[in-house]
Motif scaffolding. Sequence first.
Motif, mmCIF file in Angstrom:
data_model
loop_
_atom_site.group_PDB
_atom_site.id
_atom_site.type_symbol
_atom_site.label_atom_id
_atom_site.label_comp_id
_atom_site.label_asym_id
_atom_site.label_seq_id
_atom_site.Cartn_x
_atom_site.Cartn_y
_atom_site.Cartn_z
ATOM 1 N N LEU A 15 -7.275 -15.236 8.649
ATOM 2 C CA LEU A 15 -5.977 -14.823 9.078
ATOM 3 C C LEU A 15 -4.612 -13.855 7.862
ATOM 4 C CD1 LEU A 15 -3.915 -15.163 11.380
ATOM 5 C CD2 LEU A 15 -3.665 -17.560 11.398
ATOM 6 N N TYR A 16 -5.011 -15.238 7.202
ATOM 7 C CA TYR A 16 -3.809 -14.819 5.755
ATOM 8 C C TYR A 16 -3.978 -12.962 5.031
ATOM 9 C CZ TYR A 16 -1.943 -14.726 0.887
ATOM 10 O OH TYR A 16 -1.237 -14.371 -0.097
ATOM 11 N N GLN A 17 -6.071 -12.913 5.004
ATOM 12 C CA GLN A 17 -5.991 -11.533 4.837
ATOM 13 C C GLN A 17 -5.350 -10.153 6.647
ATOM 14 O OE1 GLN A 17 -9.720 -11.356 4.634
ATOM 15 N NE2 GLN A 17 -10.415 -12.135 2.562
ATOM 16 N N GLU A 18 -5.466 -11.345 7.630
ATOM 17 C CA GLU A 18 -5.039 -9.933 7.997
ATOM 18 C C GLU A 18 -3.176 -10.068 7.935
ATOM 19 O OE1 GLU A 18 -6.297 -11.602 11.887
ATOM 20 O OE2 GLU A 18 -8.393 -11.304 11.806
ATOM 21 N N LEU A 19 -2.504 -10.830 7.788
ATOM 22 C CA LEU A 19 -0.848 -11.014 7.904
ATOM 23 C C LEU A 19 -0.991 -10.523 6.741
ATOM 24 C CD1 LEU A 19 -0.385 -14.633 8.807
ATOM 25 C CD2 LEU A 19 -0.271 -12.336 9.554
ATOM 26 N N ASN A 20 -1.708 -10.137 5.450
ATOM 27 C CA ASN A 20 -1.201 -8.787 3.953
ATOM 28 C C ASN A 20 -1.926 -7.879 4.656
ATOM 29 O OD1 ASN A 20 -0.561 -11.388 3.231
ATOM 30 N ND2 ASN A 20 -2.046 -12.312 2.257
ATOM 31 N N GLU A 21 -2.738 -7.712 5.041
ATOM 32 C CA GLU A 21 -3.299 -6.231 5.705
ATOM 33 C C GLU A 21 -2.637 -6.010 6.687
ATOM 34 O OE1 GLU A 21 -7.279 -6.586 6.920
ATOM 35 O OE2 GLU A 21 -7.806 -6.924 5.026
ATOM 36 N N GLU A 22 -1.024 -6.288 7.265
ATOM 37 C CA GLU A 22 -0.667 -5.554 8.406
ATOM 38 C C GLU A 22 0.494 -4.774 7.852
ATOM 39 O OE1 GLU A 22 1.321 -8.010 11.352
ATOM 40 O OE2 GLU A 22 -1.342 -8.213 11.824
ATOM 41 N N ASP A 23 0.687 -3.445 8.197
ATOM 42 C CA ASP A 23 2.386 -2.952 7.321
ATOM 43 C C ASP A 23 3.189 -3.444 7.952
ATOM 44 O OD1 ASP A 23 3.474 -1.588 6.319
ATOM 45 O OD2 ASP A 23 3.026 0.617 7.480
ATOM 46 N N THR A 24 4.001 -4.401 7.939
ATOM 47 C CA THR A 24 5.368 -4.471 8.671
ATOM 48 C C THR A 24 6.263 -3.564 8.629
ATOM 49 O OG1 THR A 24 6.108 -4.908 7.120
ATOM 50 C CG2 THR A 24 5.263 -7.136 7.862
ATOM 51 N N ASN A 25 6.748 -3.126 9.815
ATOM 52 C CA ASN A 25 7.785 -1.533 10.005
ATOM 53 C C ASN A 25 9.872 -1.916 10.219
ATOM 54 O OD1 ASN A 25 6.115 -0.369 10.679
ATOM 55 N ND2 ASN A 25 5.289 -0.033 12.062
ATOM 56 N N ILE A 26 10.140 -2.403 9.064
ATOM 57 C CA ILE A 26 11.674 -3.128 8.526
ATOM 58 C C ILE A 26 12.116 -1.337 8.281
ATOM 59 C CG2 ILE A 26 12.897 -4.233 6.979
ATOM 60 C CD1 ILE A 26 10.953 -5.871 6.105
ATOM 61 N N LYS A 27 13.523 -1.545 9.619
ATOM 62 C CA LYS A 27 13.876 -0.739 9.108
ATOM 63 C C LYS A 27 15.339 -0.779 8.941
ATOM 64 C CE LYS A 27 12.992 1.459 13.804
ATOM 65 N NZ LYS A 27 13.590 1.287 15.417
ATOM 66 N N LYS A 28 15.346 0.826 8.150
ATOM 67 C CA LYS A 28 17.133 0.500 6.938
ATOM 68 C C LYS A 28 18.221 0.576 8.063
ATOM 69 C CE LYS A 28 14.291 1.479 2.988
ATOM 70 N NZ LYS A 28 13.999 3.704 1.789
ATOM 71 N N TRP A 29 19.038 0.152 7.577
ATOM 72 C CA TRP A 29 20.795 0.735 8.179
ATOM 73 C C TRP A 29 20.459 1.607 8.581
ATOM 74 C CZ3 TRP A 29 24.316 3.074 7.309
ATOM 75 C CH2 TRP A 29 24.881 3.885 6.216
ATOM 76 N N ASN A 30 19.878 3.143 7.942
ATOM 77 C CA ASN A 30 20.666 3.903 8.434
ATOM 78 C C ASN A 30 19.191 4.528 9.455
ATOM 79 O OD1 ASN A 30 18.747 4.177 6.245
ATOM 80 N ND2 ASN A 30 19.401 5.716 4.838
ATOM 81 N N GLN A 31 18.030 3.675 9.668
ATOM 82 C CA GLN A 31 17.848 4.586 10.257
ATOM 83 C C GLN A 31 17.444 4.683 11.948
ATOM 84 O OE1 GLN A 31 13.848 2.334 8.984
ATOM 85 N NE2 GLN A 31 12.913 3.787 8.359
ATOM 86 N N ALA A 32 18.528 3.975 12.245
ATOM 87 C CA ALA A 32 18.929 3.973 13.566
ATOM 88 C C ALA A 32 20.516 4.255 13.617
ATOM 89 C CB ALA A 32 18.348 3.158 14.415
ATOM 90 N N LEU A 33 20.752 5.351 13.244
ATOM 91 C CA LEU A 33 22.337 5.412 12.978
ATOM 92 C C LEU A 33 22.853 6.257 15.067
ATOM 93 C CD1 LEU A 33 23.363 7.408 9.396
ATOM 94 C CD2 LEU A 33 23.665 5.287 10.260
ATOM 95 N N ILE A 34 21.648 6.816 15.402
ATOM 96 C CA ILE A 34 22.917 7.182 16.623
ATOM 97 C C ILE A 34 22.598 6.343 17.515
ATOM 98 C CG2 ILE A 34 21.535 8.465 18.480
ATOM 99 C CD1 ILE A 34 20.919 11.058 16.489
#
Length: 84
Positions: free
Chosen positions: A12-31
Amino acid sequence: MEEEERKKFEKLYQELNEEDTNIKKWNQALIPKAILLFPPIAFALTFLKINTNKSILDLLGFVAMGGLLVSGGIFLNYLLSKGK
């Protein structure tokens, strides 16, 4: 038994570390942010343009009174539907 649990946790620990977390920056959703902010800004500007003798405090009072009325309606609806 303990060894099996340890292996499960390690997997489980390895799976969690392998996942790519999508953290959006504040300017990615300006529209979408601009779409959400446009109506209140347009309302404030037109309110102050039409009512030239009013101040920003009058505008805030007007919006607060509307918010109180809507909140009161929601609260009354909650009280009336709570008994059902």
